[in-house]
Design an enzyme around this catalytic site. Sequence first.
Site, PDB file in Angstrom:
ATOM      1  N   GLU A 120       0.846  -1.204   0.000  1.00 20.91           N
ATOM      2  CA  GLU A 120       0.000   0.000   0.000  1.00 20.91           C
ATOM      3  C   GLU A 120       0.872   1.241   0.000  1.00 20.91           C
ATOM      4  O   GLU A 120       2.073   1.171   0.282  1.00 20.91           O
ATOM      5  CB  GLU A 120      -0.937  -0.028   1.214  1.00 20.91           C
ATOM      6  CG  GLU A 120      -1.875  -1.219   1.153  1.00 20.91           C
ATOM      7  CD  GLU A 120      -3.015  -1.158   2.147  1.00 20.91           C
ATOM      8  OE1 GLU A 120      -2.918  -0.410   3.127  1.00 20.91           O
ATOM      9  OE2 GLU A 120      -4.002  -1.871   1.934  1.00 20.91           O
ATOM     10  N   ARG A 289      -1.573   8.883   1.136  1.00 23.73           N
ATOM     11  CA  ARG A 289      -2.964   9.229   0.832  1.00 23.73           C
ATOM     12  C   ARG A 289      -3.241  10.722   0.767  1.00 23.73           C
ATOM     13  O   ARG A 289      -4.042  11.167  -0.043  1.00 23.73           O
ATOM     14  CB  ARG A 289      -3.868   8.659   1.926  1.00 23.73           C
ATOM     15  CG  ARG A 289      -4.046   7.211   1.755  1.00 23.73           C
ATOM     16  CD  ARG A 289      -4.928   6.677   2.821  1.00 23.73           C
ATOM     17  NE  ARG A 289      -4.965   5.241   2.629  1.00 23.73           N
ATOM     18  CZ  ARG A 289      -5.505   4.395   3.471  1.00 23.73           C
ATOM     19  NH1 ARG A 289      -6.040   4.845   4.573  1.00 23.73           N
ATOM     20  NH2 ARG A 289      -5.510   3.117   3.214  1.00 23.73           N
ATOM     21  N   HIS A 350     -11.954   9.619   6.190  1.00 23.73           N
ATOM     22  CA  HIS A 350     -11.694   8.198   6.384  1.00 23.73           C
ATOM     23  C   HIS A 350     -11.177   7.860   7.781  1.00 23.73           C
ATOM     24  O   HIS A 350     -11.619   6.917   8.399  1.00 23.73           O
ATOM     25  CB  HIS A 350     -10.670   7.770   5.332  1.00 23.73           C
ATOM     26  CG  HIS A 350     -10.389   6.313   5.303  1.00 23.73           C
ATOM     27  ND1 HIS A 350     -11.376   5.374   5.161  1.00 23.73           N
ATOM     28  CD2 HIS A 350      -9.215   5.614   5.391  1.00 23.73           C
ATOM     29  CE1 HIS A 350     -10.839   4.164   5.153  1.00 23.73           C
ATOM     30  NE2 HIS A 350      -9.534   4.286   5.305  1.00 23.73           N
TER      31      HIS A 350
END
Length: 540
Positions: A120, A289, A350
Amino acid sequence: MNVRDCDFLVIGAGLAGLSAAMELAPHGRVILCAKRTLDESNSAYAQGGIAVPIAEDDTIESHLKDTLVAGAGLTNAAVALDIIAGGAARIGALEGWGVRFERKPHHPREADAEYDLGREGGHTVRRVLHSGDFTGAEVIRVMAERVRQQSSVQVLENHMAIDLITTGWLKVPGDDACIGAYFLDRKSGEIFAVRAPRTVLATGGAGKVYLYTSNPDIATGDGIAMAWRAGLEIRNMEFVQFHPTCLYHPEAKSFLISEAVRGEGARLLNGAGKPFMKRYDPRAELAPRDIVARAIDHEMKIRGDACVHLDITHKSEAFLRRRFPNIFAACKKFGFNMAKQPLPVVPAAHYFCGGVATDTRGRTQMTGLHAAGEVACTGLHGANRLASNSLLEALVCGHAAARDILDHPLKKNRKVPIPAWKIGDAVPSDEAVVVAHNWNEVRTVMWDYVGIVRTNRRLARALRRIANLRREIRAYHRDYLVTSDLLELRNIAAVAELVIRCAMLRRESRGLHYTLDYPYAADSMCRDTIIHDLPGGGAV
Ligand SMILES: Cc1cc2nc3c(=O)[nH]c(=O)nc-3n(C[C@H](O)[C@H](O)[C@H](O)COP(=O)(O)OP(=O)(O)OC[C@H]3O[C@@H](n4cnc5c(N)ncnc54)[C@H](O)[C@@H]3O)c2cc1C
């Protein structure tokens, strides 16, 4: 009023709460409460997996380094080391209870095959343990089954904690201590108290503070708001992570397209069908992110597009069905075949890096109260969370909080009388529309003024609006009998204020906090933001 006694009260049954309850179970009577059912938590919705340095080519130091880079100067290295080093043992315990993490195929003995680790954004190696793309659901299913088998644990679903009960609030002489909480039984409407010398707050995050979120409905920041009302220190609330890729579809309710899809080579395309991430960061789609979310936000704003697209059509349908069964099926349900067409995506709130100040053992400043998981701020994430580090934190710190409680019994266990919940002149509300309206208003204000890109003026405007709303909510709370919607509204409004105030204190851009007024990081601001006062004079 009904008062129930136990040795350990665990508020919240996501990964942190379940981890704590499992460890406490052999040592006394545990009451474990969840606002809804056990399968409704951020943990249960987690897709990508749990980051642990378990592969042969990986080390604790390398995981630590990636965590520190993501944290943008605010990660506490000692805390991060503690949590990362604690991961492997907790994974062993999960496997012992029956959780199955994906392993590479074609090995004669499945248990000896290497883990099939995901990669990731922000991780320099593959280190994310997963069970397909429904890791959270699998872990929670197994743990919930286990916890229900413990005769010492009473599981109360659909029970919502309203407020912590503290000796300070009851004006009992001596140090302020938490001695339990008031609860609303959402089905019967009864309000009762649980009295416990030790409480673990594990109520998760607060995505519902924003209009668009990947979080399920339980994520209303109740624990953070309750802790603030009880006088605890709240830290770093400005660092809200926006997941870059939630499915853009009116009925999808911000269904998340896991970062692991980008890990498998998916590319982001703007409205002109062109890739754009390389213009923002050399790591392109695998940049952290915040960078990806800001790049998408910028592309959408300059082009006036409602969404961007995520393209993984270079992979076969067979691969995508096997690697992402949950995402593939959900997209199909909404009319998209991800093997054949790029998916429309937008960013959504999130993860909250901030929360109740604790150490890695979940210790808060109040005797009798520990906090673990997303509700807490240990210092692991700093200004930005590295993907898949939050399940790790919930797992390790939920267990560590329980160990700390067991290893340090209280010297005195005072059984303080608990007064009935005050109803006063409150009557049932015939104006549910007011609550619904204010819910939307808080979330819209936060989305519009306190989102991915901030400014001083927008923050000031947001604070004024939220202050007005909180006054209104306070009056409403006094006049009408409480409902779960009203309690959640009170909590999202409190959390909104905390986010805005922390954001105003940070006069720089760092990690997840980006403001046009101070676009660069400032060495003088490389410290936590701390709110340590009583909200609105302590009333709401
Ligand atoms: C869609 C999605 C995908 C994610 N994917 C990943 C991932 O792949 N890897 C990763 O590391 N992280 C991921 N995350 C983040 C991660 O899931 C959470 O940070 C983590 O699960 C938090 O665990 P927790 O136990 O602290 O809280 P939660 O799992 O949210 O549990 C909170 C619990 O508290 C209860 N509760 C809340 N308020 C009250 C109240 N007032 N009274 C009683 N009970 C209450 C809830 O009912 C629930 O049981 C994801 C999050 C989402 C939303």
